[in-house]
Design an enzyme around this catalytic site. Sequence first.
Site, PDB file in Angstrom:
ATOM      1  N   ASP A 191      -9.514  -5.187  -4.985  1.00 18.75           N
ATOM      2  CA  ASP A 191      -9.043  -4.163  -4.045  1.00 18.75           C
ATOM      3  C   ASP A 191      -9.835  -2.876  -4.292  1.00 18.75           C
ATOM      4  OD1 ASP A 191      -7.660  -2.358  -2.467  1.00 18.75           O
ATOM      5  OD2 ASP A 191      -5.685  -3.131  -3.018  1.00 18.75           O
ATOM      6  N   HIS A 201      -7.711  -5.782  -0.380  1.00 22.76           N
ATOM      7  CA  HIS A 201      -6.434  -5.142  -0.028  1.00 22.76           C
ATOM      8  C   HIS A 201      -5.686  -6.033   0.966  1.00 22.76           C
ATOM      9  CE1 HIS A 201      -4.082  -1.461  -0.297  1.00 22.76           C
ATOM     10  NE2 HIS A 201      -3.989  -1.390   1.019  1.00 22.76           N
ATOM     11  N   SER A 203       0.819  -1.196   0.000  1.00 27.84           N
ATOM     12  CA  SER A 203       0.000   0.000   0.000  1.00 27.84           C
ATOM     13  C   SER A 203       0.860   1.256   0.000  1.00 27.84           C
ATOM     14  CB  SER A 203      -0.982  -0.046   1.172  1.00 27.84           C
ATOM     15  OG  SER A 203      -2.094   0.781   0.921  1.00 27.84           O
TER      16      SER A 203
END
Length: 653
Positions: free
Chosen positions: A307, A338, A201
């Site tokens: 995601d 995610h 991320s």
Amino acid sequence: MPIRTRSTTWRTLAAAATAALTAALLTPAVAHSAPREPRESRPVYSYDNAIREAVWVDTGLDGDSDGKTDRVAVDIVRPREPAAQGRKVPVIMDASPYYSCCGRGNESQRKTYDANGNVVQMPLFYDNYFVPRGYAFVGVDLAGTNRSDGCVDVGGRSDIQSAKAVVDWLNGRAKGYTSRTGAGRAKATWTNGRTGMIGKSYDGTIANGVAATGVKGLRTIVPISAISSWYDYYFAKGAPLYDSGPEWLSDYVESPAARARCAAVQQKIVDGAPRTGDRTRFWTERDYAKDARKVRASVFVIHGQQDLNVRPKHFGQWWDALAKHGVERKIWLSQTGHVDPFDFRRAAWVDTLHRWFDHELLGYDNGIDDEPMADIERHPDQWATSAVWPPRTTHIVSLRPGTGEQPGVGTLGLRKQSGTAKFTDDPTLSETDWSAQIDSPTPGKAGFITKPLTKDLRVSGSSTVTVTATPSTSTAHLTAVLVDLGPDTIRDYADGAEGITTLTDRTCWGPSTTGDSSCFRSTQAKTTPVDYTIFSRGWADLGNHASATKGVPLTPGKPYAITLDLHASDHVIPAGHRLALIVAGTDKDLIDPPSTTPTVTLDLSRTTARVPLVGGAGAFARATAGGAAATPSPSLLDGVRDPRAAHRIPGAV
């Protein structure tokens, strides 16, 4: 086809340099007529006795305007034995804003320190596993976070320089200090400078950004669920994806001390990222895909195809840009949201990552560059491979929507159609509501469906949908989704854990110390049966019809043409299922609604979905030939629950 390598010369030199040095240390002593290059680094060094130290690297920037250049904290865990023997090691680095504010990984681990300020617990398994194998692990606090100076600027110059400066220091080009304010110098004499960056991320985003600078010494990056352009994290062609901007994120991750001194930087973020959705210079600075030509490092991309935090558009446009410039690359695509691969394919992930770093940082000819380029999760825990991605036989096919026997329930095929379709924006409805009623006329969507397929049909890559739309009001937001209509069991990506269940038992990945365990809770796939699967989606503000960078008010009753960029995907629609295109307005909880509630009329003669199909138009024609039209079902189809409200924090779970 093997993965493209940067240089066979580099590999030959690396092999020659490392073979004599490491063969005796990392493989059993066996008599050979000539040294043989090892194929795998072994855990021959003591983790318990590893050197743990802190260094502060000068970024050369003064983000907080205190008259001194900012220093970022660099926590290091490295094997003691190579340094004592005068040998140098490569580096694996994770630069993050989350080491103190939010934690890393499925168990939200934070850094902890001893009385001397040296790291005790380094989050995640990387140090436990790789330090005994002859790597150093480096955890960098981005500027403005944890123990670093400066301010967070959400993917801008300060964030990227926080990590780039460390790569420079590891290669002897930047200044390091033994304390945050002192003059005592620290040099990275223990490393050969070869660095690999990794992270999920925000962390993976920083890896993308540093690679896009072309910094020397960065040999590879492993971005997991990472952003490639910050504009596309907050907007989709003018349509806002969140009810706040990047200033909220910077305030969230900054240390209390930085928050107190960084008001001016916060204001610059607010001013540079207006909620209009216009693409300003602020966003241009934070677009890494445009600088893919500068990338020297190889790239191993991992992303969840469902995601809804860092949406799959990010990996798609990054991948395409890297491919254009011949960057060595590899990709894993899961069915999750995610989620880190450590939590959806743990054993295979650790093994693959190990071999990737051995190849890229130690120069071992272990064959990973001859393996398929892509691993794709077809069903929960069932994986397929592609020699290249997308496959070479993939071609963009123009699919045309047409009117059907019922209003709002149209057809989808190869031939150009005529007529119109109409929907009224309803901000209380989401993509799951539209899909559940795909076979029924409903005012909130326009749906277009193929006949049941007689052969499997594979979509591989990024689609676009171009519409000519006439709004009834001065503002309109549009959504387009591709849907696989048919029964399946998929990972429950709409669940809070986004496709996994965390168990109570633990598995261990390397040695542990009292303060840093290598043992993490196991996970398994969380699945749900569905009648349909939404596998690609995209959004736009119709006001951005003439420009991707600036929106304008609409004239009610006037037609406008705009192209929606759908997220990259690799999905097989099985024989017996149907492919659907849905065009609608606000996608509840995934984009914000416009200021008005328009009715939108689509001109079907000037509306096209351009979809990357393996086998091209011929594959579509064969898959849709001969089948009987489906009988619309009056009942609702079951799918995942409504999407959760969009995250405002890349990495939040």
